[in-house]
Structures are given as C-alpha cells and as structure tokens.
Write a protein that holds these residues in place. Structure first.
Motif, PDB file in Angstrom:
ATOM      1  N   LEU A 105     -15.292   6.936  -0.656  1.00  0.00           N
ATOM      2  CA  LEU A 105     -13.954   6.011  -0.540  1.00  0.00           C
ATOM      3  C   LEU A 105     -13.695   5.641   0.931  1.00  0.00           C
ATOM      4  O   LEU A 105     -14.451   6.179   2.154  1.00  0.00           O
ATOM      5  N   LEU A 163      -9.143  10.812  -3.417  1.00  0.00           N
ATOM      6  CA  LEU A 163      -8.817  11.091  -4.717  1.00  0.00           C
ATOM      7  C   LEU A 163      -8.304  12.544  -4.779  1.00  0.00           C
ATOM      8  O   LEU A 163      -9.185  13.581  -5.155  1.00  0.00           O
ATOM      9  N   GLU A 167      -5.350   8.131  -6.247  1.00  0.00           N
ATOM     10  CA  GLU A 167      -5.929   8.154  -5.129  1.00  0.00           C
ATOM     11  C   GLU A 167      -4.660   7.880  -4.107  1.00  0.00           C
ATOM     12  O   GLU A 167      -3.627   7.042  -4.377  1.00  0.00           O
TER      13      GLU A 167
END
Length: 308
Positions: A90, A96, A205
């Motif tokens: 990410l 997340l 997220e």
C-alpha cells in the motif's frame, strides 16, 4: 446531523452495496443516523478501462489509485474495497485496518446455454478477465474459447445477453450482496476452482495515525477474517502476486487455528502446484509467507519464467 465520516468507494453497484454494508455496521456500532456517514462514490481508472486486461493496463492499483488520492487529500476518511482488488503493498501512510465478516468465497458460473462449465459444448466462448479464472477454466476445459470479459457485474451480464459468450464466472459473494444469487447456474467447489486471495471479504483502508477514525472502525473489525486475509495476502506478496500471476489462496480460522490452501498455475492451465499449511491464527502472516516460499521452491524457477 453533521457528517462524522466520509466513506469513499468505487461507483459500481457492487462497490456501493459494500459501502452501504460498512455504513450500516458503523451506524449500529456507534448509534449514528445515516446522515452522519456520507458515501462518496469515485470512478477509478480500472472502472474506465474496459478493452484490455488489467495486467496490460497497470494491475490492481488501477482500482485503488483515485480512492487513495482522496484519502491523502482528506476528501474521504475511509475507503471501502473488495479485498481481492488490493495490491499487497500500500502507499506510504495508508493501511488496511479493518475487515468485515467474510461472505462465501466461491466462484459462480452463469450460463446462458449450460448449467455448468462441464456442460458447455466444445469450443464454446466463456468470458473472464481474471488470469486465475482463465487458467482454472483451461485446466477443466482446455477446449473452450476463453474471451476477455471486463466490466462490472451488470456489464458482464449484458454481454452474455448480447451473445458475446455463452457463460461467465463471477464471485458468489458479489452476487449475494446484490441480491442476485439466483442467477448462478452453478457454484464451483473450492478444491476444483479455488478463489483469489481476499475474495468475498470487504476491507477498509484509512490513514495511519488517524486515531478518531481508528476508534470508529475498531468495533466493526472481524478478527478471524483479518487473520485469514493476513495469511492470504502474505502468500500473494511472497509470490510477487499481481494481475500478471494466476494465484489462488484461501484460509479459514476456527478456534484459534488457521488452515490455508494455495495454488499457482500457468496461464494455459496445464501445470500447477498446490500447498496446504496450518498453525496458530496469530501467526497468519508467517504461515502465508512460508507457504509462498515453499510452493515457489516446489515449482522451481522455470515455472515462473516469463511471468515477472
């Protein structure tokens, strides 16, 4: 009431249904009215590209880029995703943190002329955009003509009606969330047609360090789903998993124990390797990484030539 949280999502019907599920859980957890939680639909690059595979266009990040930009700009507070669409790495500053209880992870066959893949006539066209699904289809029925099928659920069903193909494969979880499970002609078993890592799970997220948001999300996080996804995503990451690699993986958690099965398969469906692993659920990511390393060693470097 003033907006407390802005929820970002892709604009498709399925993505909106997932955002509404997240909102409903937050409303219940914090006794908030619907008006306090605003849903912000955002069209992503992946939604706009319909004429070529994601592997050629840039990979899974095409479904998340615009949502993550909105998180950075604080236009939204959280982004609701289909977990299987999420890259294993990410952007800096995002995480997340939250997974909702997982739906059924199996794939469903929708046929216009046959009740299952096995029943399709020789040479029939079967539509799919997923390299995993294409490879598994070819493993079962190498005689079929697998054609590119991009688009959301409604687009793919329209293509079926237009005769572009005689069948397609969709996630059962998505059909259920849309109230369309009845259109499935057949549900494929996990052993025959193993799912993509993360399939059936909704993830959220958010910005790292946003304590107010983290506190709001904590009550709706489903621990067992989070552990299963930690294993599956670690398996995917250890294999450099992206839209270029046909990889399947599925973990279950019960009574503190995790069981995992993974598969790698060549795009033509002619060669594959499977692995099983288990252990304490608290070690989910370690189990997934080790399973990835073990299956890579089992397959040998020649298996991956031309993939990466």
């Amino acid at each position: 009431m003033q907006t407390v949280l802005k929820i970002g999502t892709r604009a498709s019907q399925l993505a909106m249904a997932q955002a509404h599920e997240a909102r409903a859980r937050l409303m219940k957890a914090h006794d908030l009215p619907e008006s306090a939680l605003e849903i912000v639909p955002i069209t992503t690059t992946g939604d706009r590209i319909q004429n070529r595979p994601l592997s050629e266009a840039g990979g899974k990040g095409l479904f998340t880029k615009e949502l993550e930009e909105a998180l950075y700009d604080q236009r939204i507070d959280i982004a609701v995703h289909s977990s299987k669409d999420m890259p294993t790495v990410l952007p800096k500053g995002l995480e997340l943190s939250t997974f909702l209880p997982r739906e059924d992870a199996r794939d469903a066959f929708i046929g216009k002329t046959a009740k299952s893949i096995v029943d399709l006539p020789k040479g029939a066209k079967l539509g799919s955009s997923s390299l995993r699904r294409q490879a598994l289809i070819r493993r079962i029925r190498p005689d079929l003509d697998v054609v590119l099928f991009r688009g959301n659920v409604q687009t793919r069903l329209r293509k079926l009606d237009e005769g572009v193909a005689e069948g397609t494969i969709l996630a059962l979880a998505g059909l259920r969330r849309l109230g369309m499970e009845h259109i499935a002609s057949d549900v494929m078993g996990l052993d025959v047609f193993p799912p993509a890592p993360g399939q059936g799970a909704i993830s959220i997220e958010n910005r790292i360090g946003d304590d107010v948001v983290a506190q709001m999300l904590r009550p709706i996080h489903h621990v067992e789903t989070g552990q299963a996804l930690a294993c599956e995503r670690a398996f995917l990451a250890s294999l450099d998993g992206s839209c270029r690699t046909p990889i399947a993986g599925y973990a279950t958690v019960a009574d503190g124990r995790l069981n995992f099965k993974g598969l790698i398969i060549t795009p033509d469906g002619t060669l594959w390797h499977e692995i099983a692993a288990e252990g304490e659920a608290g070690n989910a990511a370690v189990i997934g990484r080790q399973a990835g390393a073990d299956i890579r060693a089992m397959a040998g470097p020649q298996f991956f030539e031309g993939w990466f």
